[in-house]
Design an enzyme around this catalytic site. Sequence first.
Site, PDB file in Angstrom:
ATOM      1  N   GLY A 115       3.402  -3.491  -3.899  1.00  0.00           N
ATOM      2  CA  GLY A 115       3.179  -3.594  -5.345  1.00  0.00           C
ATOM      3  C   GLY A 115       3.643  -2.319  -6.014  1.00  0.00           C
ATOM      4  O   GLY A 115       4.779  -2.197  -6.485  1.00  0.00           O
ATOM      5  N   ARG A 116       2.769  -1.323  -5.963  1.00  0.00           N
ATOM      6  CA  ARG A 116       3.023  -0.049  -6.635  1.00  0.00           C
ATOM      7  C   ARG A 116       4.370   0.584  -6.269  1.00  0.00           C
ATOM      8  O   ARG A 116       5.038   1.155  -7.122  1.00  0.00           O
ATOM      9  CB  ARG A 116       1.893   0.922  -6.240  1.00  0.00           C
ATOM     10  CG  ARG A 116       1.868   2.237  -6.986  1.00  0.00           C
ATOM     11  CD  ARG A 116       0.911   3.222  -6.308  1.00  0.00           C
ATOM     12  NE  ARG A 116      -0.356   2.601  -5.966  1.00  0.00           N
ATOM     13  CZ  ARG A 116      -1.424   2.564  -6.767  1.00  0.00           C
ATOM     14  NH1 ARG A 116      -1.375   3.145  -7.940  1.00  0.00           N
ATOM     15  NH2 ARG A 116      -2.540   1.975  -6.380  1.00  0.00           N
TER      16      ARG A 116
ATOM     17  N   ARG B 150      -5.955   3.475 -15.706  1.00  0.00           N
ATOM     18  CA  ARG B 150      -6.063   4.217 -14.451  1.00  0.00           C
ATOM     19  C   ARG B 150      -6.728   5.585 -14.582  1.00  0.00           C
ATOM     20  O   ARG B 150      -7.595   5.924 -13.778  1.00  0.00           O
ATOM     21  CB  ARG B 150      -4.694   4.351 -13.766  1.00  0.00           C
ATOM     22  CG  ARG B 150      -4.080   3.002 -13.358  1.00  0.00           C
ATOM     23  CD  ARG B 150      -2.807   3.177 -12.535  1.00  0.00           C
ATOM     24  NE  ARG B 150      -3.086   3.701 -11.219  1.00  0.00           N
ATOM     25  CZ  ARG B 150      -2.902   4.943 -10.842  1.00  0.00           C
ATOM     26  NH1 ARG B 150      -2.355   5.822 -11.661  1.00  0.00           N
ATOM     27  NH2 ARG B 150      -3.231   5.333  -9.639  1.00  0.00           N
TER      28      ARG B 150
ATOM     29  N   CYS C 277     -13.630   4.977 -28.329  1.00  0.00           N
ATOM     30  CA  CYS C 277     -14.919   5.675 -28.399  1.00  0.00           C
ATOM     31  C   CYS C 277     -15.577   5.772 -27.022  1.00  0.00           C
ATOM     32  O   CYS C 277     -16.606   5.142 -26.761  1.00  0.00           O
ATOM     33  CB  CYS C 277     -15.831   4.956 -29.372  1.00  0.00           C
ATOM     34  SG  CYS C 277     -15.029   4.700 -30.949  1.00  0.00           S
TER      35      CYS C 277
ATOM     36  N   GLY D 105       0.756  -1.238   0.000  1.00  0.00           N
ATOM     37  CA  GLY D 105       0.000   0.000   0.000  1.00  0.00           C
ATOM     38  C   GLY D 105       0.787   1.288   0.000  1.00  0.00           C
ATOM     39  O   GLY D 105       0.193   2.366  -0.149  1.00  0.00           O
TER      40      GLY D 105
HETATM   41  C1  LIG Z   1      -3.081  -5.107  -4.246  1.00  0.00           C
HETATM   42  C2  LIG Z   1      -2.582  -5.700  -2.987  1.00  0.00           C
HETATM   43  C3  LIG Z   1      -1.314  -5.343  -2.506  1.00  0.00           C
HETATM   44  C4  LIG Z   1      -0.424  -4.325  -3.151  1.00  0.00           C
HETATM   45  O1  LIG Z   1      -0.907  -3.032  -3.031  1.00  0.00           O
HETATM   46  P1  LIG Z   1       0.020  -1.794  -3.484  1.00  0.00           P
HETATM   47  O2  LIG Z   1      -0.808  -0.621  -3.168  1.00  0.00           O
HETATM   48  O3  LIG Z   1       0.241  -1.963  -4.956  1.00  0.00           O
HETATM   49  O4  LIG Z   1       1.277  -1.871  -2.717  1.00  0.00           O
HETATM   50  C5  LIG Z   1      -0.858  -5.981  -1.354  1.00  0.00           C
HETATM   51  N1  LIG Z   1      -1.625  -6.893  -0.703  1.00  0.00           N
HETATM   52  C6  LIG Z   1      -2.857  -7.248  -1.144  1.00  0.00           C
HETATM   53  C7  LIG Z   1      -3.622  -8.244  -0.388  1.00  0.00           C
HETATM   54  C8  LIG Z   1      -3.371  -6.651  -2.297  1.00  0.00           C
HETATM   55  O5  LIG Z   1      -4.600  -6.995  -2.706  1.00  0.00           O
END
Ligand SMILES: *Cc1c(COP(=O)(O)O)cnc(C)c1O
Length: 429
Positions: A288-289, A325, A358, A247
């Site tokens: 992730g991000r 996005r 479109c 997150g």
């Molecule tokens: C999507 C997700 C993440 C990663 O979130 P980021 O904001 O991209 O770091 C981590 N854990 C779970 C369970 C997720 O669904």
Amino acid sequence: MTSPLQFFKYSRGALQAENVPLESIARELGTPLYVYSANGFLTPFRELQEELIEFNHLICFALKSNSNLSILRLLAQEGSGMDLVSGGELYRAEMAGVRAENIVFSGVGKTAEEMKQGLAYQGTGIYSFNVESLQELTVLNQVAVSMNRRAPVALRFNPDVNAKTHPYISTGLKKNKFGISKAEVLEVIRSLDQMPGIHLKGISIHIGSQLLSLSPLDDAFGKLRELIDELQQHLKNRLEMLDLGGGLGITYKDEVPPSIPNYAKLIRKHFGKQLKQHPGMRILIEPGRSLSGNAGVLISKVLYRKKRRNKDFLIIDAAMNDLLRPALYESYHEIVPLQQGPRKSKNSAKTSIVGPVCESADCFANDRDFSLQPDCGDFVAILSAGAYGFSMSSTYNSRPRPAEVLIQNGEFKVIRKRETWADLIRGED
Ligand SMILES: *Cc1c(COP(=O)(O)O)cnc(C)c1O
């Protein structure tokens, strides 16, 4: 500090990654085109590794943010685990050679088939199923018993952090579908004796995405710590792991996300003592991000400039199917030219950059002031497109998906071919 241009830099007016100019790649491979910098993934990954080195820890890359096999291999070779949310993602992890003990499986809707797949992974089965409901746990128990196995489980705790005080993540928190409450966790603990197919390993949390402040994590970690203190009294065996989720936010425009050292400091504040006292306990995080977002850009070519009275529309060859996005979240992405040139004063109007699909939502930038005004035939880079970019792409409007390129050690390599028209109708009758 994260920044959209942290891994993509201008040199003599040309945008480059790891000293490779992007325009030559775009000319060779065509557009739209995703380009990633290996250092873009590795730099934040290594920083996290170093910050957590004192703990028995595992970084599980949330592969839904960028699931290209070459990217997964790149991170797995650095020692990364994977956090995944579907059987398809588990298949990708397998193809990338990710080891079973480094995989956690999250998500509210795992099917019995996916559970079997996870339990059978590389013979031993994955490290943990992060379970999100009592019913899911019951099904997992049945599946495991039918395979004569015990499923490793972390319960996903919903810490109910006050969303109002943290507006950036309010959407993440109103989604009640995620996780289970403290009362339910305690209920599960009481029923574990009747679940011979379940091996409770730990607790997981994940409170939302693109967090720009540590305070909601501070609240959530505090509640998690209270919960595990309470749980330890009820459990025969100690918990083996804590999964703190992902997150962490990144900079798309001028946001200042928490730094990795401060994030690690927060983990230390809440769990450092426990982890030191119980070295067998493993701590997981699921970024992730923050690992992928600023590691990639989407390159596109300007097709047309359409003049309106008060503004211009710049129509480019990338669209919402390639990068969803902005259409999905009205999210901001910086857009820059691949070649910096002198300002073209005749085009000083406000500009909206749109794609050919479109839908009016097919818009990458609304009424921006561009100090450098690209013209027809020029290339632009949509920045911060490494996370939830290609992985959210579709073929809407029957547009084949773009190619993906990885730049590493001064060279570029196609890591996914551009889709063809034949790919578009594959499997159709
Ligand atoms: C999507 C997700 C993440 C990663 O979130 P980021 O904001 O991209 O770091 C981590 N854990 C779970 C369970 C997720 O669904």
